[in-house]
Write an enzyme that holds these catalytic residues in place. Structure first.
Site, mmCIF file in Angstrom:
data_model
loop_
_atom_site.group_PDB
_atom_site.id
_atom_site.type_symbol
_atom_site.label_atom_id
_atom_site.label_comp_id
_atom_site.label_asym_id
_atom_site.label_seq_id
_atom_site.Cartn_x
_atom_site.Cartn_y
_atom_site.Cartn_z
ATOM 1 N N GLU A 268 -27.197 27.895 39.609
ATOM 2 C CA GLU A 268 -26.760 27.156 39.496
ATOM 3 C C GLU A 268 -26.167 27.480 41.385
ATOM 4 O O GLU A 268 -24.596 27.254 41.068
ATOM 5 C CB GLU A 268 -25.938 26.715 38.586
ATOM 6 C CG GLU A 268 -26.489 25.670 37.198
ATOM 7 C CD GLU A 268 -25.357 25.759 36.413
ATOM 8 O OE1 GLU A 268 -25.798 24.727 35.336
ATOM 9 O OE2 GLU A 268 -24.199 25.891 36.601
ATOM 10 N N GLY A 270 -23.795 27.006 44.313
ATOM 11 C CA GLY A 270 -23.613 26.009 45.384
ATOM 12 C C GLY A 270 -22.972 26.664 46.562
ATOM 13 O O GLY A 270 -23.463 27.183 47.258
ATOM 14 N N ARG A 306 -8.986 27.015 50.120
ATOM 15 C CA ARG A 306 -9.098 28.350 49.818
ATOM 16 C C ARG A 306 -8.471 29.511 50.439
ATOM 17 O O ARG A 306 -7.742 29.977 49.798
ATOM 18 C CB ARG A 306 -10.805 28.521 50.524
ATOM 19 C CG ARG A 306 -11.949 27.911 49.598
ATOM 20 C CD ARG A 306 -13.312 28.450 49.655
ATOM 21 N NE ARG A 306 -14.056 29.343 49.132
ATOM 22 C CZ ARG A 306 -12.926 30.645 49.610
ATOM 23 N NH1 ARG A 306 -13.483 31.317 50.682
ATOM 24 N NH2 ARG A 306 -13.595 31.391 48.246
ATOM 25 N N TYR A 310 -6.660 31.067 47.347
ATOM 26 C CA TYR A 310 -6.785 31.982 47.126
ATOM 27 C C TYR A 310 -6.937 33.393 48.013
ATOM 28 O O TYR A 310 -7.154 34.425 48.160
ATOM 29 C CB TYR A 310 -8.253 32.403 46.863
ATOM 30 C CG TYR A 310 -8.889 31.735 45.725
ATOM 31 C CD1 TYR A 310 -8.519 30.667 44.333
ATOM 32 C CD2 TYR A 310 -9.797 30.331 46.421
ATOM 33 C CE1 TYR A 310 -9.806 29.792 43.696
ATOM 34 C CE2 TYR A 310 -10.260 29.239 45.888
ATOM 35 C CZ TYR A 310 -9.971 28.748 44.634
ATOM 36 O OH TYR A 310 -10.846 28.520 44.106
ATOM 37 N N CYS A 337 3.785 20.405 54.954
ATOM 38 C CA CYS A 337 5.463 21.325 54.719
ATOM 39 C C CYS A 337 5.025 22.285 53.723
ATOM 40 O O CYS A 337 5.940 21.679 52.885
ATOM 41 C CB CYS A 337 6.472 20.255 54.505
ATOM 42 S SG CYS A 337 6.366 19.008 55.903
#
Ligand SMILES: *Cc1c(COP(=O)(O)O)cnc(C)c1O
Length: 419
Positions: A268, A270, A306, A310, A337
């Protein structure tokens, strides 16, 4: 620098045709990855890649996946609707459950999808909502730390997903009593791994567990689902996973554990499939010097979360300045902001002028799709560079009307001039 191989002219031409910011995807590159993956697992009869829809949920991309013989991995009602609309059905859909509404099981069963159960309590939900199929998949969480050799790659013990081993023993027995005949076993133990040993290490865990569970429960082991997690080098100097050697290494483990064959392999992926084949194309619009040097772009975290979420690294290049020295250090920011809204912090880049075309790399997976509307910021367009070299708009940019579409107060719409 394997990921960063498109000439600036590609981005410049796209930016002549479409207003920035937008995500650009490369059809040829996506097809090449789908084919390389298939070739890497061609030793396994009945191999199938179920592209993880959440990575890049655009019908134009999903249709490419279909043409390449892939199925889809879906985890929500809307992802199932997308799959159905793109012509996927039955065994070409994997539905990965995860604390979702019961009705989504019914929809998945209606489509004939494989259901991948996340918890022992889901067995009863599935029984009541859609019914127990002959072949059912379960997600395994071995707990503790996940190590490749001595190196800790993840800690499944902290992850919300999957059955424990004793729960699999019990759950598969009750699935058999409820009419199931075969099962698949799935696990996703580490995200974005660029170590070629990830899949083979995971495969050994799943093959051995699957084999033991089949013997204990009397259910036939139909397939092993290695799920996603094979990564891409976001940084130019990082290792580029080699899918052909990964496939060969999984093959070696397979022959060891299943000398008679018969068990199918599913993946699977991605990120690995589409990540390197997408770019967020932006213009530098602001330049600011205070305690640090800032470049403001016309894109923000609403278009690519992202880095904010992270602290993820995304490579940045400036069109036409590839040969200049990276002798300036910038924070590259968006307009939210929210001080996390930085695509890069202390990044060495060539001197950037307002109006420069700035390309953020590897946004083809978990990029647009993770976007949001904070600050009333609107999500960008998506453009496909087709295999024939055309630039095709495959999603228009949002407008204020889209942002306000969910308001149910007529006067508000009227006041905003939207009625
Ligand atoms: C997110 C996800 C994937 C894809 O993960 P990548 O890191 O993009 O390969 C596959 N399977 C499931 C169940 C997922 O949640």
């Amino acid at each position: 620098m394997p990921n960063f191989e498109r000439p600036d002219a590609v981005f410049e031409e796209a930016a002549r045709r479409f207003a920035t910011p937008f995500h650009l995807y490369d059809e040829k590159g996506i097809r090449a990855r789908a084919r390389a993956l298939k070739a890497a697992f061609s030793w396994c009869e009945d191999f199938e890649e179920y592209f993880a829809v959440k990575a890049l949920p655009n019908p134009a991309i999903l249709r490419i996946m279909k043409e390449e013989g892939c199925g889809l991995d879906c985890s929500s009602e809307t992802e199932l609707i997308l799959a159905k609309a793109c012509g996927f059905s039955g065994r070409d859909i994997m539905f990965s459950a995860n604390a979702m509404p019961d009705s989504e099981f019914e929809f998945a069963r209606e489509l004939g999808a494989y259901v991948n159960l996340d918890d022992i309590s889901h067995i009863d939900i599935l029984r009541r909502h859609g019914g127990i199929p002959e072949t059912v998949c379960c997600r395994y969480n071995p707990g503790g730390d996940f190590k490749i050799g001595t190196f800790v790659m993840g800690n499944p013990g902290e992850a919300k997903y999957g059955f424990t081993y004793p729960q699999l023993q019990e759950g598969l027995k009750s699935l058999r009593e409820l009419g199931a005949k075969r099962f698949g076993l799935h696990a996703f133990l580490s995200s974005n791994t660029i170590d070629n040993d990830y899949y083979p290490t995971l495969a050994r865990i799943l093959f051995q567990a699957g084999k033991a569970l089949a013997e204990e429960t009397g259910l036939e082991l139909a397939f092993i689902n290695l799920s996603g997690g094979v990564g891409i080098p976001y940084k130019p100097e990082e290792n580029k996973p080699d899918i052909a050697s990964i496939g060969a290494a999984v093959h070696a483990v397979y022959d060891e554990v299943f000398p008679e064959g018969r068990v199918a392999i599913k993946t699977e992926l991605g990120r690995w499939m589409t990540g390197p084949n997408g770019w967020l194309v932006t213009h530098a619009t602001h330049h600011k010097d205070t305690y640090k040097h800032y470049i403001g772009l016309d894109a923000c975290a609403a278009n690519l979360m992202r880095p904010a979420m992270y602290g993820a690294y995304h490579h940045i290049t400036v069109c036409g300045k590839g040969d200049l020295p990276c002798d300036h250090v910038y924070d590259v920011t968006g307009c939210l902001c929210e001080n996390n809204d930085k695509f890069a912090i202390d990044r060495a880049l060539p001197e950037i002028d307002e109006g420069d075309l700035v390309v953020i790399h590897d946004t083809g997976a978990h990029g647009y799709s993770m976007g949001y509307n904070y600050n009333g910021r609107l999500r960008s367009a998506e453009v496909l560079l087709t295999a024939t070299g055309d630039y095709r708009l495959i999603r228009r940019a949002e407008t204020p009307r889209d942002y306000f579409a969910t308001l149910d107060i007529d006067e508000a719409a009227e006041a905003l001039g939207l009625k």
